[in-house]
Motif scaffolding. Structure first.
Motif, PDB file in Angstrom:
ATOM      1  N   TRP A  38     113.047  -4.826  27.800  1.00 41.25           N
ATOM      2  CA  TRP A  38     112.344  -4.056  26.790  1.00 41.25           C
ATOM      3  C   TRP A  38     112.340  -2.759  26.804  1.00 41.25           C
ATOM      4  CZ3 TRP A  38     107.331  -1.638  27.096  1.00 41.25           C
ATOM      5  CH2 TRP A  38     107.043  -1.277  26.053  1.00 41.25           C
ATOM      6  N   ILE A  39     112.223  -2.303  28.255  1.00 42.97           N
ATOM      7  CA  ILE A  39     112.390  -0.893  28.396  1.00 42.97           C
ATOM      8  C   ILE A  39     113.954  -0.457  28.341  1.00 42.97           C
ATOM      9  CG2 ILE A  39     112.323   0.830  30.593  1.00 42.97           C
ATOM     10  CD1 ILE A  39     109.605   0.299  29.289  1.00 42.97           C
ATOM     11  N   ALA A  40     114.825  -1.070  28.530  1.00 45.42           N
ATOM     12  CA  ALA A  40     116.163  -1.052  28.389  1.00 45.42           C
ATOM     13  C   ALA A  40     116.661  -0.814  26.815  1.00 45.42           C
ATOM     14  CB  ALA A  40     117.045  -2.049  28.938  1.00 45.42           C
TER      15      ALA A  40
ATOM     16  N   PRO B  49     108.835   6.675  36.587  1.00 36.26           N
ATOM     17  CA  PRO B  49     107.429   6.749  35.848  1.00 36.26           C
ATOM     18  C   PRO B  49     107.396   7.066  34.540  1.00 36.26           C
ATOM     19  CG  PRO B  49     107.351   8.524  37.466  1.00 36.26           C
ATOM     20  CD  PRO B  49     108.653   7.777  37.555  1.00 36.26           C
ATOM     21  N   ALA B  50     108.315   7.792  33.913  1.00 36.17           N
ATOM     22  CA  ALA B  50     108.244   8.368  32.644  1.00 36.17           C
ATOM     23  C   ALA B  50     108.383   7.235  31.451  1.00 36.17           C
ATOM     24  CB  ALA B  50     109.276   9.479  32.350  1.00 36.17           C
ATOM     25  N   VAL B  51     109.009   6.195  31.930  1.00 34.22           N
ATOM     26  CA  VAL B  51     108.985   4.925  30.921  1.00 34.22           C
ATOM     27  C   VAL B  51     107.650   4.642  30.366  1.00 34.22           C
ATOM     28  CG1 VAL B  51     111.310   4.286  31.992  1.00 34.22           C
ATOM     29  CG2 VAL B  51     109.284   3.277  32.762  1.00 34.22           C
ATOM     30  N   GLY B  52     106.750   4.913  31.291  1.00 32.47           N
ATOM     31  CA  GLY B  52     105.363   4.435  30.710  1.00 32.47           C
ATOM     32  C   GLY B  52     104.881   4.829  29.491  1.00 32.47           C
TER      33      GLY B  52
ATOM     34  N   PHE C  27     106.589   4.168  26.814  1.00 37.81           N
ATOM     35  CA  PHE C  27     106.965   3.320  25.969  1.00 37.81           C
ATOM     36  C   PHE C  27     105.670   1.960  25.964  1.00 37.81           C
ATOM     37  CE2 PHE C  27     111.454   4.579  27.251  1.00 37.81           C
ATOM     38  CZ  PHE C  27     111.618   4.975  26.073  1.00 37.81           C
ATOM     39  N   TYR C  28     104.843   2.133  26.884  1.00 36.66           N
ATOM     40  CA  TYR C  28     103.834   1.367  26.713  1.00 36.66           C
ATOM     41  C   TYR C  28     102.540   1.783  26.375  1.00 36.66           C
ATOM     42  CZ  TYR C  28     105.980  -1.446  30.657  1.00 36.66           C
ATOM     43  OH  TYR C  28     106.993  -2.487  31.493  1.00 36.66           O
TER      44      TYR C  28
ATOM     45  N   SER D  37     101.578  -2.408  31.060  1.00 37.67           N
ATOM     46  CA  SER D  37     102.260  -4.118  31.180  1.00 37.67           C
ATOM     47  C   SER D  37     102.251  -4.468  29.757  1.00 37.67           C
ATOM     48  CB  SER D  37     101.253  -4.830  31.799  1.00 37.67           C
ATOM     49  OG  SER D  37     101.218  -6.396  31.604  1.00 37.67           O
ATOM     50  N   LEU D  38     103.135  -5.455  29.362  1.00 33.81           N
ATOM     51  CA  LEU D  38     102.968  -5.960  28.103  1.00 33.81           C
ATOM     52  C   LEU D  38     102.030  -7.216  27.921  1.00 33.81           C
ATOM     53  CD1 LEU D  38     106.884  -6.335  27.179  1.00 33.81           C
ATOM     54  CD2 LEU D  38     105.141  -4.935  26.387  1.00 33.81           C
ATOM     55  N   GLU D  39     101.739  -7.772  29.053  1.00 36.78           N
ATOM     56  CA  GLU D  39     100.967  -8.896  29.329  1.00 36.78           C
ATOM     57  C   GLU D  39      99.493  -8.289  29.296  1.00 36.78           C
ATOM     58  OE1 GLU D  39     101.789 -12.137  32.294  1.00 36.78           O
ATOM     59  OE2 GLU D  39     102.922 -10.516  32.778  1.00 36.78           O
TER      60      GLU D  39
END
Length: 446
Positions: A134-136, A274-277, A279-280, A300-302
């Motif tokens: 998903w991050i990809a 950690p910058a991908v955070g 997207f959450y 988290s997606l969960e």
């Protein structure tokens, strides 16, 4: 569970009970009461039904990827489950959330990531890989995701869930990726598996990394099965080339409920940046109030997740370090030794032949006295079924495309579309001293 483990659990539960009682006396509501005869009848039936399982605990079981959790691990899990914390938000389980952060940080450092990373536990490797893909997708929304033909089927399936195109990369006889078969300009992320779930193959991260960097492609490592073997990266037992490069990947997935001695389900996803955070990013009107610190549900997606899984992993890593000569290293050495033992036994056997030399602790082999591929499949299935019938061993089967099989074993006449061979996963350290006995039992049915 042995006596000492039971003693520790009983004492610890008693200490926990003191804490529970410190908030004041109370009585369980009578609507929760169940008559003793009903309890006795239900649990007696439950015990009988559970005995219909295969003997996952015993070294005669060398079938699928089922490794018994350490007794002290499920003791820690049981302790936490007496409270039943939820690691979504800190107010659902403050101590277990902190333990998750500590355990995940230990895994991140183990794989070579520094102090700045993003990661958390998941319900499984499948969900961990879903998050990584998903991050990809979010990182390169117009690009495809590539993975090898030997990768776990979850990657293709999750690409479908995410509505992103997945591309299978052919694998050459040398084990390297046929990178010329794909267009790098179309790829945003490539998955490299360190320990395939079929035969435990370690894919060539050293080949894929420079290619990916040259074309600005992200690297995701699926180490769900093999990740803990990094403890042996500097030994002569495995080729440490790929394992020593893991810290260069953008994301890593590992399954502690495989070689990490954890109960199901316990997966883990790690991101180097950690910058991908971003997207959450989301908000909730009724959570995240008890602390300004990061809540795990925010990355988290969960949502709800068992805090007990984090507690059990934290306790395990305290008792069994991620090191070569103490903790996990000696355990994994025995698993590798078991696969190596059986591989060497096939060298002198007149009845069984190894498909190929194992990279880790999974071995494929087949009855060698047959002349055609269809006969090999038929005999393999018969050996597989005979062991379960007389309860002398439990194996698994593995289906290989005929072209792949014939490249390694051209001496057998190809008269089928694929070949079914025997497969053993030597996940228990007890397998190391049992392999000769197990091999003899299998040979007797050839």
């Amino acid at each position: 569970m042995n006596n000492s483990s039971q003693k520790v659990l009983d004492h610890s539960l008693a200490e926990l009970k003191k804490w529970q009682d410190s908030f004041g006396t109370w009585e369980e509501d009578t609507v929760l009461n169940i008559p003793y005869k009903t309890i006795e009848k239900t649990f007696s039936r439950l015990a009988q039904r559970l005995q219909c399982n295969f003997p996952f605990h015993h070294p005669i079981y060398a079938g699928q990827m089922l490794k018994p959790p350490h007794p002290l691990t499920w003791a820690a899990y049981a302790m936490a489950m007496s409270i039943n914390p939820n690691n979504h938000a800190l107010d659902g389980g403050p101590p277990s959330s902190e333990m998750e952060k500590e355990a995940v940080a230990e895994l991140a450092h183990f794989f070579g990531y520094g102090d700045k990373f993003l990661g958390h536990l998941t319900a499984s490797g499948t969900i961990a890989n879903l998050e990584a893909l998903w991050i990809a997708r979010e990182s390169h929304p117009d690009k495809k995701i590539a993975f090898s033909q030997n990768s776990h089927y979850t990657h293709e399936r999750m690409c479908s869930v995410l509505r992103v195109e997945g591309v299978k990369v052919p694998v050459l006889d040398s084990g390297t990726f046929d990178l010329k078969a794909i267009n790098p300009n179309e790829i945003g992320t490539v998955v490299v598996t360190l320990g395939t779930t079929g035969l435990g193959e370690v894919e060539p991260l050293d080949q894929v990394l420079p290619w990916a960097k040259e074309h600005g492609i992200r690297i995701h490592i699926d180490a769900a099965y093999g990740g803990f073997f990094r403890t042996l990266k500097d030994t002569e037992l495995i080729d440490g080339t790929s394992w020593n490069l893991m810290e260069q990947a953008d994301s890593i997935v590992v399954d502690p409920h495989k070689h990490g001695l954890q109960p199901y389900g316990c997966g883990c996803v790690l991101f180097k940046d950690p910058a991908v955070g971003k997207f959450y990013k989301h908000d909730s009107p009724y959570t995240y109030f008890t602390s300004e610190d990061l809540h795990l549900g925010e990355i988290s997606l969960e949502c709800s997740r068992a805090g007990a899984a984090a507690v059990a992993l934290w306790a395990t890593l305290k008792m069994l370090p991620l090191k070569e000569d103490v903790g996990f290293g000696p355990i994994l050495k025995k698993c590798l030794g078991a696969a190596s033992n059986v591989y060497e036994l096939t060298d002198t056997s007149q009845k069984l032949k190894a498909y190929k030399k194992p990279d880790l602790d999974i071995l494929g082999y087949f009855p060698s006295q047959q002349k055609t591929t269809s006969e090999i499949s038929k005999k393999s299935k018969a050996i597989f079924e005979k062991g379960m019938k007389d309860r002398s061993y439990y194996l698994s089967l593995y289906r290989i495309p005929i072209e792949t099989f014939s490249r390694l074993h051209p001496e057998y006449k190809a008269d089928s579309e694929d070949v079914t061979i025997l497969r053993s996963v030597f996940m228990k350290p007890e397998h190391d001293s049992f392999t000769e006995e197990l091999f003899n039992r299998i040979e007797q049915n050839c």
